[in-house]
Scaffold this motif. Structure first.
Motif, short mmCIF file in Angstrom:
data_model
loop_
_atom_site.label_atom_id
_atom_site.label_comp_id
_atom_site.label_asym_id
_atom_site.label_seq_id
_atom_site.Cartn_x
_atom_site.Cartn_y
_atom_site.Cartn_z
N LEU A 43 -1.55 -10.59 -8.41
CA LEU A 43 -2.77 -10.85 -8.06
C LEU A 43 -3.38 -9.55 -7.58
O LEU A 43 -3.96 -8.68 -7.70
CB LEU A 43 -3.35 -11.88 -7.32
CG LEU A 43 -5.01 -11.70 -7.00
CD1 LEU A 43 -5.79 -11.79 -8.26
CD2 LEU A 43 -5.53 -13.25 -6.07
N ALA A 44 -2.43 -9.32 -6.58
CA ALA A 44 -2.72 -7.98 -5.54
C ALA A 44 -2.54 -6.60 -6.63
O ALA A 44 -3.23 -5.53 -6.59
CB ALA A 44 -1.86 -7.81 -4.45
N TYR A 81 -4.27 -1.88 -9.67
CA TYR A 81 -4.39 -0.95 -10.72
C TYR A 81 -5.59 -1.02 -11.29
O TYR A 81 -6.41 -0.08 -11.73
CB TYR A 81 -3.56 -1.63 -11.73
CG TYR A 81 -1.88 -1.28 -11.58
CD1 TYR A 81 -1.35 0.17 -11.53
CD2 TYR A 81 -0.83 -2.36 -11.44
CE1 TYR A 81 -0.25 0.30 -11.49
CE2 TYR A 81 0.35 -1.80 -11.44
CZ TYR A 81 0.72 -0.64 -11.34
OH TYR A 81 2.18 -0.08 -11.10
N PHE A 82 -6.60 -2.04 -11.08
CA PHE A 82 -7.93 -2.10 -11.58
C PHE A 82 -8.64 -1.05 -11.09
O PHE A 82 -9.44 -0.39 -11.70
CB PHE A 82 -8.50 -3.59 -11.58
CG PHE A 82 -9.96 -3.66 -11.96
CD1 PHE A 82 -10.47 -3.30 -13.29
CD2 PHE A 82 -10.73 -3.73 -10.82
CE1 PHE A 82 -11.68 -3.38 -13.61
CE2 PHE A 82 -12.32 -3.69 -11.31
CZ PHE A 82 -12.61 -3.66 -12.65
N LEU A 103 -5.05 9.33 -19.73
CA LEU A 103 -4.42 9.46 -18.17
C LEU A 103 -4.68 8.00 -17.45
O LEU A 103 -3.76 7.64 -16.72
CB LEU A 103 -5.41 10.37 -17.18
CG LEU A 103 -5.62 11.78 -17.86
CD1 LEU A 103 -6.54 12.69 -16.81
CD2 LEU A 103 -4.39 12.47 -17.80
N ILE A 104 -5.40 7.18 -17.92
CA ILE A 104 -5.37 5.77 -17.35
C ILE A 104 -4.14 5.19 -17.83
O ILE A 104 -3.38 4.47 -16.96
CB ILE A 104 -6.52 4.86 -17.85
CG1 ILE A 104 -7.88 5.40 -17.22
CG2 ILE A 104 -6.50 3.46 -17.71
CD1 ILE A 104 -9.20 4.71 -17.47
N SER A 105 -3.51 5.43 -18.97
CA SER A 105 -2.39 4.91 -19.41
C SER A 105 -1.21 5.53 -18.76
O SER A 105 -0.21 4.64 -18.44
CB SER A 105 -2.11 5.42 -21.14
OG SER A 105 -3.15 4.66 -21.67
N LEU A 106 -1.31 6.52 -18.39
CA LEU A 106 -0.32 7.46 -17.57
C LEU A 106 -0.15 6.43 -16.30
O LEU A 106 0.94 6.34 -15.69
CB LEU A 106 -0.81 8.83 -17.24
CG LEU A 106 0.28 9.58 -16.38
CD1 LEU A 106 0.15 10.96 -16.95
CD2 LEU A 106 0.26 9.62 -14.77
N ILE A 107 -1.30 6.20 -15.43
CA ILE A 107 -1.08 5.61 -14.30
C ILE A 107 -0.65 4.29 -14.52
O ILE A 107 0.32 3.80 -13.58
CB ILE A 107 -2.65 5.29 -13.81
CG1 ILE A 107 -3.25 6.59 -13.15
CG2 ILE A 107 -2.55 4.38 -12.45
CD1 ILE A 107 -4.79 6.67 -13.03
N MET A 138 0.72 -1.15 0.16
CA MET A 138 -0.13 0.03 0.08
C MET A 138 0.97 1.20 0.07
O MET A 138 0.62 2.32 -0.55
CB MET A 138 -0.99 -0.01 1.14
CG MET A 138 -2.09 -0.96 1.12
SD MET A 138 -3.13 -0.95 -0.52
CE MET A 138 -2.55 -2.18 -1.56
N ASP A 139 1.95 1.22 0.64
CA ASP A 139 3.03 2.35 0.56
C ASP A 139 3.44 2.38 -0.95
O ASP A 139 3.40 3.71 -1.49
CB ASP A 139 4.17 1.98 1.39
CG ASP A 139 3.94 2.22 2.98
OD1 ASP A 139 2.96 2.60 3.26
OD2 ASP A 139 4.89 1.49 3.81
N GLY A 140 3.51 1.53 -1.54
CA GLY A 140 3.98 1.66 -2.94
C GLY A 140 2.90 2.24 -3.71
O GLY A 140 3.12 3.01 -4.55
N LEU A 141 1.55 1.89 -3.58
CA LEU A 141 0.18 2.14 -4.15
C LEU A 141 0.18 3.60 -4.10
O LEU A 141 -0.25 4.63 -4.89
CB LEU A 141 -0.82 1.52 -3.84
CG LEU A 141 -2.28 1.83 -4.51
CD1 LEU A 141 -2.20 1.73 -5.90
CD2 LEU A 141 -3.36 1.09 -3.83
N ARG A 142 0.31 4.11 -2.76
CA ARG A 142 0.26 5.60 -2.40
C ARG A 142 1.44 6.48 -3.20
O ARG A 142 0.81 7.54 -3.90
CB ARG A 142 0.63 5.84 -0.75
CG ARG A 142 0.83 7.38 -0.68
CD ARG A 142 1.17 7.35 1.13
NE ARG A 142 2.41 6.71 1.47
CZ ARG A 142 3.72 7.19 1.11
NH1 ARG A 142 3.70 8.22 0.38
NH2 ARG A 142 4.79 6.47 1.36
#
Length: 218
Positions: free
Chosen positions: A191-192, A197-198, A153-157, A16-20
């Motif tokens: 999987l996570a 990302y989804f 913008l989705i591609s950017l993410i 989650m730190d990485g997702l942040r």
């Protein structure tokens, strides 16, 4: 090894730190690229002598370069001429440069799609060029641009994952560290990452649909 051991509290917190970091880089890059891309798109649409052509050449060059090369350039090459960014800002700058070029074409195409009579009608009422663009042309163009902008913008993410090459501690980087410690964690981490990302990209697509609906209701 139990499949669910990969989803321990420590691993999930690290992920989650990485997702942040992914979200932070994405948000900043979206803001910068939207502003810069919109500015370039308007200038190219307005056919300002010399400047429009120069920007057109720059945009074409950037659009035909791999994003990975731009990330390398901002992190490794710019310091050679005295421009230094840390890992986080190198990723933001690289993504902003690349996406600005992409979005500028979206903006220009959207503006070109507005009938020329709209500009002429605005000018004939006494509005200045800037006022006509702001009040008449851009609002109409924005309706048709929303799907393409959100898609970009989705591609950017998703492209933030490329910053793993410079060790940006984003989602993919942190997942790689986790499954690097135990090969049994590879599938759970993928999987996570897929779910994370989804959720982020799907949330953005929902915002797009909401904005599109509001635009067509007016």
């Amino acid at each position: 090894m139990n499949f669910f051991d990969a989803f321990s509290f420590v691993n999930m917190r690290f992920l989650m730190d990485g997702l942040r970091v992914t979200v932070e880089v994405s948000v900043l890059s979206i803001i910068f690229s939207f502003i810069i891309g919109g500015f370039i798109g308007v200038i190219r649409f307005s056919n300002i002598p010399f400047l429009s052509k120069i920007l057109g050449v720059v945009v074409d060059i950037i659009r035909n370069l791999p994003l990975l090369l731009i990330i390398f350039f901002t992190y490794f090459a710019l310091p050679q001429i005295g421009i230094c960014f840390d890992i986080f800002w190198s990723a933001v700058v690289a993504l902003s440069i690349f996406e600005s070029a992409m979005l500028s074409e979206v903006f220009r195409a959207g503006l070109n799609a507005v009938p020329k009579g709209q500009m002429e009608a605005g000018l004939s009422t006494g509005l200045t060029y800037v006022e006509t663009m702001r009040s008449i042309v851009v609002p109409q163009a924005f309706k048709s641009m929303i799907p393409a902008i959100v898609s970009q913008l989705i591609s950017l993410i998703k492209d933030t994952s490329l910053a793993v090459i410079i060790s940006l501690p984003e989602l993919t980087h942190n997942a790689k560290i986790i499954y690097g410690q135990n090969e049994n964690y590879v599938l759970p981490m993928f999987l996570a990452m897929t779910i994370a990302y989804f959720i982020v990209c799907y949330a953005l697509s929902l915002v797009s649909k909401y904005l599109e609906t509001r635009q067509y209701n007016y």
